[in-house]
Design a protein around this motif. Structure first.
Motif, PDB file in Angstrom:
ATOM      1  N   UNK A 107     -21.885 -51.855 -10.457  1.00 48.40           N
ATOM      2  CA  UNK A 107     -21.247 -51.448 -11.724  1.00 48.40           C
ATOM      3  C   UNK A 107     -20.570 -50.092 -11.565  1.00 48.40           C
ATOM      4  N   UNK A 108     -21.251 -49.158 -10.896  1.00 45.09           N
ATOM      5  CA  UNK A 108     -20.692 -47.819 -10.715  1.00 45.09           C
ATOM      6  C   UNK A 108     -19.411 -47.856  -9.883  1.00 45.09           C
ATOM      7  N   UNK A 109     -19.444 -48.622  -8.797  1.00 43.02           N
ATOM      8  CA  UNK A 109     -18.255 -48.713  -7.937  1.00 43.02           C
ATOM      9  C   UNK A 109     -17.102 -49.358  -8.687  1.00 43.02           C
ATOM     10  N   UNK A 110     -17.389 -50.404  -9.483  1.00 49.06           N
ATOM     11  CA  UNK A 110     -16.325 -51.073 -10.241  1.00 49.06           C
ATOM     12  C   UNK A 110     -15.685 -50.115 -11.254  1.00 49.06           C
ATOM     13  N   UNK A 111     -16.529 -49.374 -11.975  1.00 55.85           N
ATOM     14  CA  UNK A 111     -15.995 -48.426 -12.965  1.00 55.85           C
ATOM     15  C   UNK A 111     -15.202 -47.322 -12.294  1.00 55.85           C
ATOM     16  N   UNK A 112     -15.754 -46.740 -11.228  1.00 60.05           N
ATOM     17  CA  UNK A 112     -15.063 -45.647 -10.558  1.00 60.05           C
ATOM     18  C   UNK A 112     -13.763 -46.118  -9.902  1.00 60.05           C
TER      19      UNK A 112
END
Length: 412
Positions: A107-112
């Motif tokens: 989720x973090x990688x997708x958002x960033x």
């Protein structure tokens, strides 16, 4: 005399008996029922009336829903933006999780990644525009002087006094409308605040969709009666798949437009080719309106820097790219992805623009495509006999904050 009196009595008795029998017969015959008014109305009129009040009821409900959406647009628009972004990022996050990435890291990688791409494009475009702003202003003054000289010495034969009077009228109009400009500036400040608040809301909503989008949808499905859950869940899944296809195809179309117009500006020697390509990419997400505005900007820059001949060539390139998009990319790629006729796309964009301006034009096509797929799925009836999704197990810690009634479980 006595015989006459006795005969009169017998005749009177017979008459009384006949009257009594006649009264009993009349009582035994039921009274004729009054004619039914509906039987006197033609069947076509009754059918039209039945359809009319039902259509009025449906139209009233739709009107109320549209009114509420317009009134709550500061909340609805960020939520819709979050849904569009989620339709793009959820497959990416799921792909990372399938390849062994922890959920929080995916989720973090997708958002960033999304923030980096959008922020990088905006930063690059704004930096290029700021660097060329002074030169653009100076070149605009030079182009204005050339245009002024052409007006004075060209075939129009405009005099210096006429041109000065025209400029003075413009300045006077601006001074008279200074109150409108001030109120517009204040409105811009308010709109900027609304934009920042909406952007934060969109980011938070996107984050929640990535973390527990399936749980949120299952909770929504659980609101409906059990017999309707299979239809709602199946229609929602079909609509979500269509929305994902729309976002992917729209990015592809926007990229092709940006590359075509950007390369055209680059080979013609038009300055600010990179900002023009970025604006074309971002404007392509707004059907029709975005293409017209960004294309006009590209032609204006070419006119200011390179003269009318290059500007006409640039106009030809913009029109060529837009024709390819309208007659090749939209019908073949977009039409296949969203299953909406090009005429339906035009009508949806026009209706959305009329109701909600630019946001309406932006969301018109995906909303129309999703509704079309959902209605078709429900009308087919393939969901009949399906008991619907099972009861939902609370796995996400986010659901611990959702209040529940005693004895009530989500999904029941």
């Amino acid at each position: 005399m006595a015989d006459s009196t006795h005969g009169d009595r017998r005749r009177a008795g017979r008459i009384a008996r006949r009257r009594a029998r006649r009264g009993a017969h009349e009582e035994s015959v039921p009274a004729e029922a009054p004619p039914d008014v509906a039987e006197g109305i033609p069947y076509g009129v009754r059918l039209a009336a039945a359809w009319s009040w039902r259509l009025l009821l449906v139209g009233g409900v739709v009107a109320v829903v549209i009114f509420l959406i317009i009134q709550l647009r500061l909340i609805v628009i960020p939520i819709l933006v979050a849904v569009l972004i989620g339709a793009l990022l959820v497959p990416f996050s799921t792909f990372l999780q399938r390849h062994g990435w922890p959920k929080w890291l995916g989720v973090t990688v997708a958002m960033l990644s999304a923030l980096a791409v959008v922020g990088g494009l905006l930063t690059l475009g704004i930096t290029q525009i700021v660097r060329g702003a002074d030169e653009l202003a100076a070149q605009s003054l030079v182009a204005w002087d050339q245009f002024r000289e052409w007006l004075l010495e060209g075939p129009l034969h405009i005099t210096e006094q006429q041109l000065n009077d025209f400029v003075e009228q413009i300045i006077t109009s601006v001074q008279q409308d200074s109150g409108i400009l001030v109120s517009g500036a204040l409105s811009f400040g308010t709109s900027l605040g609304h934009f920042l608040a909406g952007m934060l809301l969109a980011l938070f909503a996107t984050l929640f969709i990535l973390i527990d989008g399936r749980g949120i949808w299952s909770w929504i499905v659980g609101i409906f009666p059990r017999r309707a859950r299979a239809a709602v869940d199946g229609a929602g899944s079909a609509g979500w798949a269509t929305l994902q296809n729309f976002v992917k195809v729209q990015i592809l179309v926007a990229t092709i437009d940006a590359i075509g117009i950007g390369l055209g500006a680059f080979f013609l020697g038009v300055p600010l080719a990179i900002p023009i390509a970025i604006l074309v990419f971002l404007g392509s997400f707004i059907p029709i309106v975005g293409a017209v505005v960004t294309g006009a900007l590209a032609v204006f820059v070419a006119l200011v820097y390179n003269g009318p001949v290059i500007a006409l060539v640039m106009l030809g390139i913009v029109l060529l790219v837009q024709q390819v998009e309208g007659h090749v990319l939209q019908p073949l790629i977009m039409g296949t992805a969203v299953k909406v006729h090009p005429l339906g796309v035009v009508v949806a964009v026009a209706t959305g623009s009329l109701l909600a301006g630019i946001p309406g034009a932006l969301f018109a096509v995906p909303v129309a495509a999703v509704l079309n797929v959902m209605i078709v799925f429900v009308s087919r009836g393939s969901w009949k006999g399906d008991p619907g999704p099972p009861a939902i197990e609370v796995r996400s810690p986010l659901w611990s904050t959702v209040p529940q009634r005693p004895g009530f479980q989500r999904g029941e």
